[in-house]
Write an enzyme that holds these catalytic residues in place. Structure first.
Site, PDB file in Angstrom:
ATOM      1  CD  GLU A   1      -2.383   0.818   2.915  1.00  0.00           C
ATOM      2  OE1 GLU A   1      -3.411  -0.229   2.717  1.00  0.00           O
ATOM      3  OE2 GLU A   1      -2.627   1.878   3.017  1.00  0.00           O
TER       4      GLU A   1
ATOM      5  CG  ASP B   1      -2.746   8.601   7.882  1.00  0.00           C
ATOM      6  OD1 ASP B   1      -2.978   7.590   7.885  1.00  0.00           O
ATOM      7  OD2 ASP B   1      -3.593   8.772   6.226  1.00  0.00           O
TER       8      ASP B   1
END
Lengths: 259, 400
Positions: free
Chosen positions: A46, A57
């Site tokens: 990824e 995040d």
């Protein structure tokens, strides 16, 4: 059949997906990191497309995004770095990022480039299901791109079924209510949640993400799913590595339990 | 002026024309969806309306006066009214929204509040209602803003809030908003996020605009009393995210006789590279959960804005305002730091009212508007200037 579904259909072992921020730790490291991940035995890669405001995040990935942007990384540069990716990389590759840089690049042009370089799918956490179905699904499918959706412990059964019906490849099962890298380890509550979802008999397999950092948490997560995703723990390694290739290979082997 | 067929109200899917929507990670979906399904129903409940209006009256001090500014009117040879939101408890219009949202949080069964703040006005307004309702309050504020807005940090702490420094990115409002959203992602069950402007995923822009719409609701009857008609020729407000403007425009959105005038912070000038004038410099993009105009690079990375006013120092704008700007319904003016400072001084000297730096941007429009002698303008005087005294002291050379 796409590379992702082929992988899930052909392996009984827990699947390891590793996230790496593009252009990190150095601008030119992207392909080196990909090759080392594959050499170590990773199942899916990824690639994080850096963004100035990555709200899903935590600190580790945010910071790596900022470093990469400061070093000049853009969507255009990334596609350039991935131009010959399929000459060496045979595992499935996903791009993970936020919708705004994709919009500015142009959705169709972006999908076309993905297909050209051999990207198999996308993870865009701020592109929700309704928007995807209304404005994006047709274009993504036209270029053979799978869109990977997230579910969390708070996602209702009804919505999980809806996401399952639209998904192809796998579903990204977020292990707890959190941003990336916020928590480590897998609790018994979380294992019960994985089992509950497993019991729903969805058509798509699941990978568990968030909180996976070592072989123990990888195996625990894989117990109620097809495998797991490691992000922040790996980005930390990238940030501190002295010998990048060697340490990446060693890390992947240690998670997979390979010598 | 208004094309028939264009709506300035939110659609069922959460859009104003091409702008709006709910671009949020799945982690926030249950909370935002719960809000979307229930906000109108809860707001309309008689018990909600009763409590909301009681608090606006007895706690905030509403209605705020509509004051005829005679000396400013004489100076610009036109009719100028000031809507005195600066007289709201806590010193700005922000509290209209936080009162509404804390009542909403109670109905949603939440007992903790998170919010972002730039200059600290929304943070203070949030900490105030949390103290009033006995709710736990966490405010994210950019580390740089914490340094330059020390008095508001002290006020929030005195009101019992925890102030957390946002250390990511540029350490200002945009990053405080990112951190508040991350906090909400990490605490989805017990926490409500009180967004301070008409930004964020649907239904926030509509909900905040509705809570702030009390401003134009009052202007209508106050103007009727004073002038015998309930609409002005111009209504002026400053726009960062755009909550005070949304409130002042709300009941005039479909009134063709009223021109909507928005003042954006040009900083050192629109072309200087140090600006926050989003409708002049932005392109369509997605930030903080909605599609709107956004200051960004060609690669889609968000550009850090600049304005002397911390409350206008934001790279985006609410989706309603993006729609008002691109459809031509509202006229946007770019006002520089210097023009705003001059207008602040003028309002202080001529009217005895020291406005907030944000508000001063709206006042500065009179130099460019060309309003006729018999035309009526209402400026939303969104906040008082006490918080900006340090800047005024320095820039207007007021030190002894």
């Amino acid at each position: 059949m796409n590379r992702i579904s082929t992988l899930f259909n052909s392996t009984q072992e827990p699947i390891l997906n590793v996230y790496a921020t593009a252009g990190y730790p150095n601008f030119g490291d992207t392909m080196l990191v990909l090759n080392a991940l594959q050499e170590g035995g990773v199942d899916i890669i990824e690639i994080g497309m850096p963004y100035s405001d990555p709200v899903a995040d935590g600190e580790t990935i945010q910071q790596s995004n900022q470093v990469s942007l400061d070093q000049g990384m853009t969507v255009t540069h990334l596609f350039d770095q991935l131009k010959n990716m399929r000459q060496s990389i045979s595992v499935p590759v996903l791009l993970m990022g936020y919708i705004n840089p994709v919009l500015q690049f142009g959705v169709e042009r972006f999908c076309q480039k993905c297909q050209e370089v051999g990207v198999d799918g996308l993870i865009l956490p701020d592109l929700p299901l309704a928007e995807y179905q209304q404005s994006y699904q047709t274009i993504f499918e036209q270029y053979g791109l799978l869109n990977i959706f997230l579910i969390t412990p708070q996602t209702s059964d009804e919505r999980i079924k809806q996401i399952d019906s639209v998904s192809e490849g796998f579903i990204y099962m977020v292990s707890s209510a959190s941003t990336t890298g916020a928590k480590t380890g897998i609790s018994s509550d979380q294992e019960a949640y994985f089992k509950r979802i497993d019991g729903m008999k969805l058509k798509n397999p699941r990978l568990v993400g968030f909180g996976i950092s070592d072989r123990e948490s990888f195996l625990k997560a894989s117990n109620g799913a097809s495998g797991a995703i490691i992000g922040s723990a790996f980005v930390k390694l990238l940030g501190n590595a002295k010998n990048l290739r060697e340490e990446i290979v060693g890390f992947v082997k240690s998670i997979k339990g390979l010598k | 002026m208004i094309d028939a067929g264009i709506s300035f109200h939110v659609s069922e899917k959460g859009y104003y024309g091409d702008f709006g929507g709910a671009f949020i990670p799945e982690m926030l979906y249950p909370n935002v969806e719960e809000l979307r399904l229930h906000y109108l129903e809860y707001m309309m409940e008689p018990s909600f309306q009763k409590e909301f209006h009681f608090l606006l009256k007895d706690f905030v001090g509403r209605p705020t006066p509509l004051f005829k500014a005679e000396r400013l009117s004489a100076k610009y040879n036109t009719q100028i009214y000031l809507k005195r939101e600066d007289l709201c408890h806590t010193g700005a219009h922000k509290v209209n929204n936080t009162i509404g949202q804390i009542l909403m949080a109670k109905r949603l069964g939440k007992n903790k509040i998170v919010a972002e703040t730039g200059a600290g006005q929304h943070g203070v307004a949030t900490a105030t209602v949390c103290a009033l309702m006995g709710m736990e309050c966490i405010i994210y504020m950019g580390a740089i803003d914490i340094e330059r807005q020390a008095p508001n940090v002290a006020r929030m702490k005195m009101l019992g809030a925890t102030v957390v420094a946002a250390q990511s990115g540029s350490k200002t409002l945009k990053d405080a908003t990112n951190e508040a959203m991350r906090h909400w992602i990490n605490h989805p069950v017990d926490t409500h996020y009180i967004i301070g402007s008409v930004v964020g995923p649907h239904p926030y822009p509509d909900m905040v605009a509705k809570f702030q719409s009390v401003i134009s609701e009052e202007i209508k009857w106050q103007l009727q009393e004073k002038e015998g008609r309930d609409y002005p020729d111009y209504i002026l407000a400053c726009v960062g995210g755009g909550s005070n403007a949304a409130g002042a425009f709300y009941h005039y959105l479909d009134e063709p006789r009223t021109a909507l005038i928005a003042a954006e912070a040009a900083g050192q000038g629109v072309s200087s590279g140090h600006s926050a004038a989003t409708t002049f410099l932005g392109k369509p993009g997605v930030l903080h959960g909605s599609k709107s105009l956004l200051m960004q690079t060609e690669d889609g990375q968000v550009i850090e804005p600049y304005s002397i006013s911390a409350g206008l120092d934001y790279p985006g704008i609410g989706p309603l305002h993006a729609h008002l700007a691109t459809s031509g319904r509202a006229k946007f003016f770019d006002i520089t730091d210097d023009e705003a400072l001059k207008a602040a001084l003028e309002c202080s000297m001529l009217e005895g009212i020291i406005p907030a730096l944000e508000t001063a941007h709206a006042l500065a429009v009179f130099g460019k508007l060309g309003a006729k002698p018999n035309e009526i303008s209402v400026v939303n005087l969104s906040g008082r200037g006490d918080k900006d005294l340090a800047t005024y002291q320095e820039k207007l050379k007021l030190n002894p």
